[in-house]
Design an enzyme around this catalytic site. Structure first.
Site, mmCIF file in Angstrom:
data_model
loop_
_atom_site.group_PDB
_atom_site.id
_atom_site.type_symbol
_atom_site.label_atom_id
_atom_site.label_comp_id
_atom_site.label_asym_id
_atom_site.label_seq_id
_atom_site.Cartn_x
_atom_site.Cartn_y
_atom_site.Cartn_z
ATOM 1 N N PRO A 152 0.835 -1.366 0.053
ATOM 2 C CG PRO A 152 -0.088 -1.172 2.085
ATOM 3 C CD PRO A 152 0.770 -1.804 1.381
ATOM 4 C CG ASP A 175 -0.185 0.374 -12.042
ATOM 5 O OD1 ASP A 175 0.169 0.525 -13.261
ATOM 6 O OD2 ASP A 175 -0.989 -0.357 -11.491
ATOM 7 C CE LYS A 197 -5.102 1.257 -17.090
ATOM 8 N NZ LYS A 197 -4.195 0.504 -17.086
ATOM 9 N N GLY A 228 0.386 -1.388 -7.084
ATOM 10 C CA GLY A 228 0.195 -0.882 -5.750
ATOM 11 C C GLY A 228 -0.592 -2.023 -5.031
ATOM 12 N N GLY A 229 -0.442 -2.396 -3.550
ATOM 13 C CA GLY A 229 -1.197 -3.188 -3.028
ATOM 14 C C GLY A 229 -1.140 -4.799 -3.692
ATOM 15 C CG ASP A 230 -2.605 -9.054 -3.829
ATOM 16 O OD1 ASP A 230 -1.790 -10.017 -3.706
ATOM 17 O OD2 ASP A 230 -3.573 -9.519 -4.885
ATOM 18 C CB ILE A 233 -7.222 -7.413 -4.219
ATOM 19 C CG1 ILE A 233 -7.096 -8.463 -3.585
ATOM 20 C CG2 ILE A 233 -8.576 -6.483 -3.472
ATOM 21 C CD1 ILE A 233 -7.002 -8.575 -2.132
ATOM 22 C CG MET A 312 -9.554 2.963 -6.363
ATOM 23 S SD MET A 312 -8.018 3.805 -6.202
ATOM 24 C CE MET A 312 -7.895 4.694 -7.781
ATOM 25 N N GLY A 341 -2.300 5.908 2.730
ATOM 26 C CA GLY A 341 -2.113 5.202 3.884
ATOM 27 C C GLY A 341 -0.943 4.523 3.839
#
Length: 389
Positions: A152, A175, A197, A228-230, A233, A312, A341
């Site tokens: 994150p 990204d 994006k 970012g993140g996973d 998901i 988002m 975060g």
């Protein structure tokens, strides 16, 4: 002379020598007096010919020594013999493999394999035999795609496997949610291509991203798709791997810590709790009509004992509020809005659902929305230094 080391216990003499050296532009180091040093000696971990230098610029010598001790403990004493053997075989490898990338793949495989174990065990004959065997084998340098979740934001949340992969990559397609700290960990000679994006802005189309992934992998590159993140998901990772499978490109997946779990933890919000929440629902606040209309808001609104996490959510906060309110979602449900975060710029707003539209306007970046009784624990469990409203 071009370099002077001063190690007397006479401070006046030390100062005189320092001033004279400074006047004559001679490098000088007055031991234990950083203000009278034009250079600093680093702490050295010597595994000849491999040398690791650790320095704090004279600010924290004790910390430097502690770091050196840790490095000493993980580098075997005879590790340098691997480098000495590699030096003897470099010309052979260069003749066999003409491309730099192929030579790098070869050495990565060698240094990650049994060769080093033989060297560390003192069995140099077996190590040389291993090298000879590896060189003679026919190599197939096929490109590969690695789908990597960067987490994150906080670079410390990147997985160890993720770090290993991005440091082996030839090309990184990343990204907008990938932090600069994580990008700084990428191998320096790797090609980094931004394909992020952002809402309401021109961006690289998914079709073009897919084409880049396939073409670069076909050219024999290790291509990392860094998200970012996973990636699985709300990251379109599955879509990109479907394309790779279609074109016969090998791929691997390195999971990442998704924003919901990472950001909520840094905000002191446990997504489940025996007394507050028996489950979690993840949805996206996408502005695409097809995705918006696919949400079963009636069902979601009934899950009052679940934690609802909406990715988002900032730009669609009015739509989200109207849909949930229409389906009788409790207006007094605890709510958290979190942007940036897990980073030093983390901004968290804790309130209730009825104020979603008003408070979401205060957010300037992609925002995670958390709704549920567990949010009320944030005040008690919040631990991460952040900007909080």
């Amino acid at each position: 002379m071009f370099l002077i080391i001063v190690a007397t216990n006479d401070s006046i003499l030390n100062s005189l020598i320092y001033q004279e050296a400074k006047r004559k532009r001679i490098l000088i180091n007055v031991i234990d007096d950083r203000s009278k040093c034009s250079f600093i000696f680093p702490s050295i971990v010597d595994r000849f010919p491999i040398t690791v230098a650790v320095s704090s610029g004279g600010t924290a010598p004790v910390l430097t020594r502690m770091i050196k001790e840790r490095i000493e403990s993980i580098l075997p004493m005879n590790l340098g013999n691997s480098a000495l053997l590699a030096e003897r075989w470099r010309s052979h490898v260069k003749l066999k493999f003409k491309k730099n990338t192929h030579r790098r793949y070869f050495w990565e495989k060698v240094f990650n394999g049994i060769f080093v174990s033989h060297v560390l065990n003192g069995n140099l004959k077996k190590a040389i035999k291993t090298l000879n065997t590896e060189i003679k084998q026919k190599k197939s340098f096929k490109g590969e795609i690695f789908l990597v979740g960067a987490g994150p934001g906080d670079s410390g949340l990147l997985t160890l496997r993720g770090l290993q992969v991005i440091q082996q990559a030839d090309v990184i397609l990343y990204d907008s949610l990938v932090s600069s700290d994580i990008l700084s960990l990428v191998r320096k000679d790797a090609k980094k291509i931004y394909v992020g994006k952002k809402a309401n802005k021109l961006c690289v189309s998914q079709k073009n991203i897919n084409s880049m992934l396939i073409n670069m992998a076909r050219n024999g590159n290790k291509v990392v798709r860094l998200k970012g993140g996973d990636s699985f998901i709300f990251g379109r990772g599955g879509e990109e791997l479907e394309i790779a499978k279609k074109f016969g490109i090998n791929f691997q997946v390195v999971p990442g810590i998704t924003a919901a779990t990472g950001v909520s933890a840094y905000a002191g919000i446990p997504l489940t709790h025996r007394n507050y929440s028996s489950g979690i629902i993840f949805i996206t606040g996408s502005n695409k009509e097809k995705e918006k209309n696919s949400q079963d808001w009636s069902f979601i609104s009934k899950c009052k004992n679940y934690t609802l996490v909406i990715y988002m959510a900032r730009l669609q906060s009015t739509y989200i509020f109207d849909k949930l309110k229409f389906n009788n979602y409790p207006l007094d449900m605890p709510m958290a809005l979190i942007e940036k975060g897990t980073t030093s710029e983390q901004n968290t707003i804790i309130d209730t659902f009825k104020n979603l539209k008003k408070l979401s306007c205060l957010m300037k970046r992609p925002t995670l929305l958390i709704l549920g009784k567990v949010v009320s624990l944030s005040k008690e469990l919040s631990w991460f230094k952040k900007n909080s409203n």
